[in-house]
Motif scaffolding. Sequence first.
Motif, PDB file in Angstrom:
ATOM      1  N   THR A  25      -0.215  10.481 -11.329  1.00 52.66           N
ATOM      2  CA  THR A  25      -0.877  10.705 -10.046  1.00 52.66           C
ATOM      3  C   THR A  25      -0.476   9.651  -9.016  1.00 52.66           C
ATOM      4  N   VAL A  26      -0.506   8.376  -9.390  1.00 47.86           N
ATOM      5  CA  VAL A  26      -0.156   7.348  -8.404  1.00 47.86           C
ATOM      6  C   VAL A  26       1.320   7.431  -8.028  1.00 47.86           C
ATOM      7  N   LEU A  70     -13.225   5.240  -9.560  1.00 42.98           N
ATOM      8  CA  LEU A  70     -11.816   5.321  -9.941  1.00 42.98           C
ATOM      9  C   LEU A  70     -11.009   6.109  -8.911  1.00 42.98           C
ATOM     10  N   ASN A  71     -11.558   7.217  -8.458  1.00 42.08           N
ATOM     11  CA  ASN A  71     -10.801   8.060  -7.535  1.00 42.08           C
ATOM     12  C   ASN A  71     -10.641   7.409  -6.166  1.00 42.08           C
ATOM     13  N   CYS A  72     -11.668   6.704  -5.695  1.00 40.63           N
ATOM     14  CA  CYS A  72     -11.521   5.954  -4.441  1.00 40.63           C
ATOM     15  C   CYS A  72     -10.438   4.884  -4.603  1.00 40.63           C
ATOM     16  N   ILE A 114      -4.724   2.841  -3.997  1.00 40.05           N
ATOM     17  CA  ILE A 114      -3.470   2.401  -4.634  1.00 40.05           C
ATOM     18  C   ILE A 114      -2.310   3.266  -4.171  1.00 40.05           C
ATOM     19  N   MET A 115      -2.531   4.559  -4.083  1.00 34.54           N
ATOM     20  CA  MET A 115      -1.466   5.464  -3.621  1.00 34.54           C
ATOM     21  C   MET A 115      -1.062   5.141  -2.186  1.00 34.54           C
ATOM     22  N   SER A 116      -2.033   4.830  -1.341  1.00 35.63           N
ATOM     23  CA  SER A 116      -1.728   4.468   0.042  1.00 35.63           C
ATOM     24  C   SER A 116      -0.912   3.182   0.088  1.00 35.63           C
ATOM     25  N   GLY A 117      -1.312   2.191  -0.724  1.00 37.85           N
ATOM     26  CA  GLY A 117      -0.566   0.939  -0.768  1.00 37.85           C
ATOM     27  C   GLY A 117       0.846   1.123  -1.279  1.00 37.85           C
ATOM     28  N   LEU A 118       1.001   2.015  -2.253  1.00 35.28           N
ATOM     29  CA  LEU A 118       2.329   2.304  -2.793  1.00 35.28           C
ATOM     30  C   LEU A 118       3.201   2.998  -1.752  1.00 35.28           C
ATOM     31  N   LEU A 122       5.854   0.269  -7.570  1.00 28.44           N
ATOM     32  CA  LEU A 122       5.460   1.276  -8.547  1.00 28.44           C
ATOM     33  C   LEU A 122       4.990   0.644  -9.850  1.00 28.44           C
ATOM     34  N   GLN A 123       5.655  -0.418 -10.288  1.00 29.76           N
ATOM     35  CA  GLN A 123       5.245  -1.053 -11.530  1.00 29.76           C
ATOM     36  C   GLN A 123       3.847  -1.666 -11.410  1.00 29.76           C
ATOM     37  N   GLN A 124       3.577  -2.289 -10.275  1.00 25.81           N
ATOM     38  CA  GLN A 124       2.241  -2.844 -10.066  1.00 25.81           C
ATOM     39  C   GLN A 124       1.183  -1.739 -10.077  1.00 25.81           C
TER      40      GLN A 124
END
Length: 213
Positions: A101-102, A155-157, A162-166, A173-175
């Motif tokens: 997902t991320v 978790l979903n928030c 995390i997806m936005s930061g990525l 991606l590893q982080q």
Amino acid sequence: MAEAEKKVDRGARRKARTRKKLLDAASDLSREKDLEDISIVDITEAADVGLGTFYNHFESKNDLLKALADDYLVAHVAELTGLIEGLEDPAEIFLVSYRFTVSCACDARGWHIMRQMPHSYIRDRLEARSVADVKMGLEQGRFHIANPDCLGKFLNCSVVGIMSGLADGDINLQQAKDYGGYFLKLLGMSDEDVQALLDKDLPEAEVECLSNA
């Protein structure tokens, strides 16, 4: 097949092709700018269809954006289902689901569409899956938490953040994947069990992280 049925079938296929052309055109244009800056005329010209044709398929640009997001999420679920097929350990399923997902935030085209939707839209669709995974882990004794619904919302928030930061390049991606270990600990798993799971060769989709290349 009767001639009338053939005509209906041809008409349905033609309508589906036109709808797909509009969606593909909007998706391609959205790589360059937000949908709010793209006019319906821009979309119909890119799709090579008449302006009136747009309204045969969508009520508005927002309606089209929702259709794009829904198509993206359907594809996401289908690919994830293939990844976790055959897995029995709820902790493995949770970690594979999280990592996949991320990593979707690396898909510049797909994430550009998703980020234009309200965050609640994304969270609501992630929540049903994650809560089901967590409850399965509770039933099988892999997870140990008092309120799975509450933790599921947290978790979903966190995952959307995390997806936005990525996608923005603030984390790599590893982080992003490593954070999955922290979530497993929040689910009540011991450090040793989490590390053993992180060391396993788990199924994973190949994703090119364009934002961090």
